[in-house]
Design a protein around this motif. Sequence first.
Motif, PDB file in Angstrom:
ATOM      1  N   GLY A 145       0.794  -1.225   0.000  1.00 58.34           N
ATOM      2  CA  GLY A 145       0.000   0.000   0.000  1.00 58.34           C
ATOM      3  C   GLY A 145       0.819   1.264   0.000  1.00 58.34           C
ATOM      4  O   GLY A 145       0.290   2.354   0.268  1.00 58.34           O
ATOM      5  N   LEU A 146       2.111   1.149  -0.312  1.00 57.16           N
ATOM      6  CA  LEU A 146       2.994   2.313  -0.361  1.00 57.16           C
ATOM      7  C   LEU A 146       3.123   2.793  -1.804  1.00 57.16           C
ATOM      8  O   LEU A 146       2.925   2.021  -2.741  1.00 57.16           O
ATOM      9  CB  LEU A 146       4.368   1.950   0.203  1.00 57.16           C
ATOM     10  CG  LEU A 146       4.395   1.601   1.694  1.00 57.16           C
ATOM     11  CD1 LEU A 146       5.750   1.044   2.084  1.00 57.16           C
ATOM     12  CD2 LEU A 146       4.053   2.825   2.535  1.00 57.16           C
ATOM     13  N   PRO A 147       3.477   4.063  -2.009  1.00 53.16           N
ATOM     14  CA  PRO A 147       3.587   4.587  -3.387  1.00 53.16           C
ATOM     15  C   PRO A 147       4.730   3.930  -4.146  1.00 53.16           C
ATOM     16  O   PRO A 147       5.738   3.515  -3.559  1.00 53.16           O
ATOM     17  CB  PRO A 147       3.833   6.080  -3.169  1.00 53.16           C
ATOM     18  CG  PRO A 147       4.410   6.184  -1.794  1.00 53.16           C
ATOM     19  CD  PRO A 147       3.757   5.103  -0.997  1.00 53.16           C
ATOM     20  N   SER A 148       4.586   3.830  -5.451  1.00 53.67           N
ATOM     21  CA  SER A 148       5.644   3.299  -6.300  1.00 53.67           C
ATOM     22  C   SER A 148       6.290   4.444  -7.074  1.00 53.67           C
ATOM     23  O   SER A 148       5.745   5.547  -7.160  1.00 53.67           O
ATOM     24  CB  SER A 148       5.076   2.254  -7.267  1.00 53.67           C
ATOM     25  OG  SER A 148       4.101   2.856  -8.114  1.00 53.67           O
ATOM     26  N   GLY A 149       7.454   4.177  -7.636  1.00 51.82           N
ATOM     27  CA  GLY A 149       8.138   5.186  -8.434  1.00 51.82           C
ATOM     28  C   GLY A 149       8.742   6.318  -7.642  1.00 51.82           C
ATOM     29  O   GLY A 149       9.058   7.369  -8.202  1.00 51.82           O
ATOM     30  N   VAL A 150       8.939   6.106  -6.334  1.00 50.21           N
ATOM     31  CA  VAL A 150       9.496   7.172  -5.496  1.00 50.21           C
ATOM     32  C   VAL A 150      11.013   7.027  -5.413  1.00 50.21           C
ATOM     33  O   VAL A 150      11.579   5.991  -5.772  1.00 50.21           O
ATOM     34  CB  VAL A 150       8.896   7.129  -4.066  1.00 50.21           C
ATOM     35  CG1 VAL A 150       7.391   7.269  -4.121  1.00 50.21           C
ATOM     36  CG2 VAL A 150       9.295   5.846  -3.348  1.00 50.21           C
ATOM     37  N   THR A 151      11.653   8.071  -4.943  1.00 56.94           N
ATOM     38  CA  THR A 151      13.087   8.032  -4.679  1.00 56.94           C
ATOM     39  C   THR A 151      13.296   7.877  -3.181  1.00 56.94           C
ATOM     40  O   THR A 151      12.825   8.698  -2.391  1.00 56.94           O
ATOM     41  CB  THR A 151      13.781   9.302  -5.197  1.00 56.94           C
ATOM     42  OG1 THR A 151      13.755   9.271  -6.633  1.00 56.94           O
ATOM     43  CG2 THR A 151      15.223   9.386  -4.723  1.00 56.94           C
ATOM     44  N   VAL A 152      13.971   6.813  -2.803  1.00 55.50           N
ATOM     45  CA  VAL A 152      14.189   6.479  -1.396  1.00 55.50           C
ATOM     46  C   VAL A 152      15.568   6.964  -0.970  1.00 55.50           C
ATOM     47  O   VAL A 152      16.580   6.552  -1.544  1.00 55.50           O
ATOM     48  CB  VAL A 152      14.079   4.955  -1.175  1.00 55.50           C
ATOM     49  CG1 VAL A 152      14.425   4.597   0.269  1.00 55.50           C
ATOM     50  CG2 VAL A 152      12.680   4.462  -1.536  1.00 55.50           C
ATOM     51  N   ARG A 213       8.145   3.596  10.489  1.00 54.50           N
ATOM     52  CA  ARG A 213       6.727   3.392  10.174  1.00 54.50           C
ATOM     53  C   ARG A 213       6.486   2.214   9.238  1.00 54.50           C
ATOM     54  O   ARG A 213       5.347   1.930   8.872  1.00 54.50           O
ATOM     55  CB  ARG A 213       6.156   4.664   9.544  1.00 54.50           C
ATOM     56  CG  ARG A 213       6.103   5.849  10.506  1.00 54.50           C
ATOM     57  CD  ARG A 213       5.786   7.148   9.776  1.00 54.50           C
ATOM     58  NE  ARG A 213       4.636   7.027   8.880  1.00 54.50           N
ATOM     59  CZ  ARG A 213       4.327   7.925   7.944  1.00 54.50           C
ATOM     60  NH1 ARG A 213       5.103   9.001   7.784  1.00 54.50           N
ATOM     61  NH2 ARG A 213       3.279   7.770   7.176  1.00 54.50           N
ATOM     62  N   THR A 214       7.544   1.531   8.824  1.00 53.80           N
ATOM     63  CA  THR A 214       7.397   0.381   7.936  1.00 53.80           C
ATOM     64  C   THR A 214       8.105  -0.833   8.536  1.00 53.80           C
ATOM     65  O   THR A 214       9.185  -0.696   9.121  1.00 53.80           O
ATOM     66  CB  THR A 214       8.015   0.651   6.548  1.00 53.80           C
ATOM     67  OG1 THR A 214       9.399   0.989   6.712  1.00 53.80           O
ATOM     68  CG2 THR A 214       7.300   1.801   5.849  1.00 53.80           C
ATOM     69  N   ASP A 215       7.482  -1.997   8.401  1.00 56.42           N
ATOM     70  CA  ASP A 215       8.210  -3.201   8.775  1.00 56.42           C
ATOM     71  C   ASP A 215       9.106  -3.604   7.607  1.00 56.42           C
ATOM     72  O   ASP A 215       9.136  -2.942   6.554  1.00 56.42           O
ATOM     73  CB  ASP A 215       7.256  -4.325   9.186  1.00 56.42           C
ATOM     74  CG  ASP A 215       6.335  -4.775   8.045  1.00 56.42           C
ATOM     75  OD1 ASP A 215       6.581  -4.416   6.880  1.00 56.42           O
ATOM     76  OD2 ASP A 215       5.365  -5.500   8.344  1.00 56.42           O
ATOM     77  N   LEU A 216       9.833  -4.690   7.777  1.00 58.69           N
ATOM     78  CA  LEU A 216      10.811  -5.071   6.764  1.00 58.69           C
ATOM     79  C   LEU A 216      10.138  -5.456   5.453  1.00 58.69           C
ATOM     80  O   LEU A 216      10.650  -5.153   4.366  1.00 58.69           O
ATOM     81  CB  LEU A 216      11.665  -6.232   7.282  1.00 58.69           C
ATOM     82  CG  LEU A 216      12.828  -6.683   6.412  1.00 58.69           C
ATOM     83  CD1 LEU A 216      13.721  -5.511   6.026  1.00 58.69           C
ATOM     84  CD2 LEU A 216      13.626  -7.756   7.145  1.00 58.69           C
ATOM     85  N   GLY A 217       8.980  -6.107   5.525  1.00 58.58           N
ATOM     86  CA  GLY A 217       8.270  -6.472   4.311  1.00 58.58           C
ATOM     87  C   GLY A 217       7.832  -5.252   3.516  1.00 58.58           C
ATOM     88  O   GLY A 217       7.956  -5.210   2.290  1.00 58.58           O
ATOM     89  N   ALA A 218       7.314  -4.243   4.216  1.00 61.02           N
ATOM     90  CA  ALA A 218       6.885  -3.012   3.543  1.00 61.02           C
ATOM     91  C   ALA A 218       8.076  -2.265   2.968  1.00 61.02           C
ATOM     92  O   ALA A 218       7.998  -1.692   1.870  1.00 61.02           O
ATOM     93  CB  ALA A 218       6.117  -2.125   4.518  1.00 61.02           C
TER      94      ALA A 218
END
Length: 317
Positions: A145-152, A213-218
């Motif tokens: 449920g997180l956005p795609s195409g982002v810069t991390v 705010r995210t676990d490892l899977g996210a």
Amino acid sequence: MILVLRALGVGDLVTAVPALRALRAAYPSRELALAAPGWLAPLVDLVGGVDRLVDTTGLDRPLRVGSAPQVAVNLHGRGPQSHRLLAAARPGRLLAFANPDAGCADGPRWAVDEHEVDRWCRLLSWYGIPADRADLNLRRPASAGLPSGVTVLHPGSKVPAKRWPAERFAALARALTDQGHRVLLTGSADERALASRVAEAAGLPSDAVLAGRTDLGALAALVADARLVVSGDTGVAHLATGYGTPSVVLFGPVPPAHWGPPPDRPRHRVLWAGEGDWPRWDGVGSHPTMAALRLDEVLAAVAEVERLVRVSGAVAA
């Protein structure tokens, strides 16, 4: 049962993927149990082939594995402590680097100057188990449920010496935002304050901070679908390698020859200023080899990676 010890973190697990898959292929009908920290479970599922995770947070407690394993494999270190921990499980056979102090005269010799992936592939090869050091790809995770195409951008590290200065991460975030990137900041819960400081200095909104705010899977899902990853020598960089996500990895003081992405993967760029003489680090802030990496160098590496992605996309089309 085949018992494998790898009780460390994200990067340590990902660099052991070729060895784990080689063991799976060598013992297809045996249960493969991995002794590693329980919080790595989402990533272990993405490696594939592991039947059971034995929650192991260190080397000071016996491994709870039930019956004695037919084979125990030390993918943790050179011993003696890790050797003795596995030997206490009474395996029929121990595959490990030679360490007479641990009663292990068998096995190849440990090499200090060796890439972590090659280290474990060489260990298994010595015992007649072939491993493909290029077999690093991870399974695609389910959508988080997180956005795609982002810069991390990942400004943190468990080792403070490996952190690029926060103010430069902030300047990088500003520059990339001006270029049209949607920048998100990741990290552990302990690194949330650092990520928030970077976001504030960069003029990013508070919801751009995903640290804690995210676990490892996210996190794996975010990296798998990202446009770009920029980080230090830490677990997120290895996730980018595992998913073929374009990345720029900032190294120092540990050389990329030990932990960097494979040189045959052009989507990943490494920056390192570790060669030469450097002032003694006082233990405060970034290591001098990290502080030596300039913003313009990182931006140039980002531009080069993105150019390669565009060219490869055009060729594929």
